[in-house]
Design a protein around this motif. Structure first.
Motif: not given
Lengths: 113, 113
Positions: A43-49, A78-88, A90-92
Motif C-alpha cells: 500500500g505504499f511506495a518510496l519515491a525518488h524524484n 501526464f506530469f512528466g515521466r516515471n517508473g517503479y522498481f522493487a528492492d531486494p 520487495g519494497y516498492l
C-alpha cells in the motif's frame, strides 16, 4: 547515512528535513506491538524524484545493477515521466521526473502553494 | 496541504524537504503495474516526532479522537518515549520523542552526523 546508525540493526538517512530509518521488519512489528505477518501489496511506495527527464531511466538501471527489479518500465505520464522498481526485500520505489514539483539545489522538493 | 492536490484523488503535504502524497491504494498499484491485493503487516510505519516527551501521549489521544486506534500505548524506551496508532485505513504511525534527534524550529529533524 547518519552516525546514529547501528551496524546490523538500523540505518538512518537524512532526506530533506525528514529521516528514512531502515530496520528489520520483525523489529518494527515488535516495537509496534503487532504481528509481523503480511503479504502482497503493502500500500505504499518510496519515491525518488529526479531533476532531469533522462535520470528516470538512469536511476532504474542503477537500481537493477544493485539488485532491484523493474516492475514498471520508465514511461511518459501526464506530469512528466516515471517508473517503479522493487528492492531486494520487495519494497516498492517510484522514480519520477515531475517538472511541476521542482527540486532545490539540495535535492529537496518545492511543492506549489 | 499543497494546492497541487486534487480533491478526491490525491493530497500532497510538505514534510520538510520531502513530500507525503496520499492517494488510493488501487491507483498506486495500477501506476506501479502490480496487483493491489495484500494483507497483514505492510512492513513500514510513518513516524511523527515531537519536541516534548508529553506530546507523545497528547498526539496519540488526538489520533484516537480523529478515528485512529492505538496499537502500542505510549511508554518510555531507550531513546526516549514512543507509541503507535493505526489510522482508519490501517496505516501504521509511530509517535516518538527522541531527544537524540532534536527538532529544528520548523519541525525538521536534525540527525547526528
Amino acid at each position: 547515512l547518519s552516525g546514529a546508525s547501528v551496524e546490523g540493526e538500523v540505518a538512518f538517512f537524512r532526506t530533506g528535513g525528514t529521516v528514512l530509518a531502515l530496520w528489520s521488519r520483525e523489529a518494527l512489528a515488535e516495537d509496534a506491538n503487532i504481528d509481523s505477518e503480511g503479504s502482497g501489496f503493502s500500500g505504499f511506495a518510496l519515491a525518488h524524484n529526479v531533476a532531469q527527464k533522462e535520470e528516470v531511466d538512469a536511476v532504474l538501471e542503477e537500481a537493477v545493477s544493485a539488485g532491484g527489479t523493474v516492475v514498471r518500465e520508465a514511461r511518459d505520464v501526464f506530469f512528466g515521466r516515471n517508473g517503479y522498481f522493487a528492492d531486494p526485500e520487495g519494497y516498492l520505489w517510484e522514480v519520477a521526473w515531475n517538472p511541476g514539483f521542482p527540486l532545490a539545489e539540495d535535492g529537496t522538493i518545492r511543492l506549489p502553494d
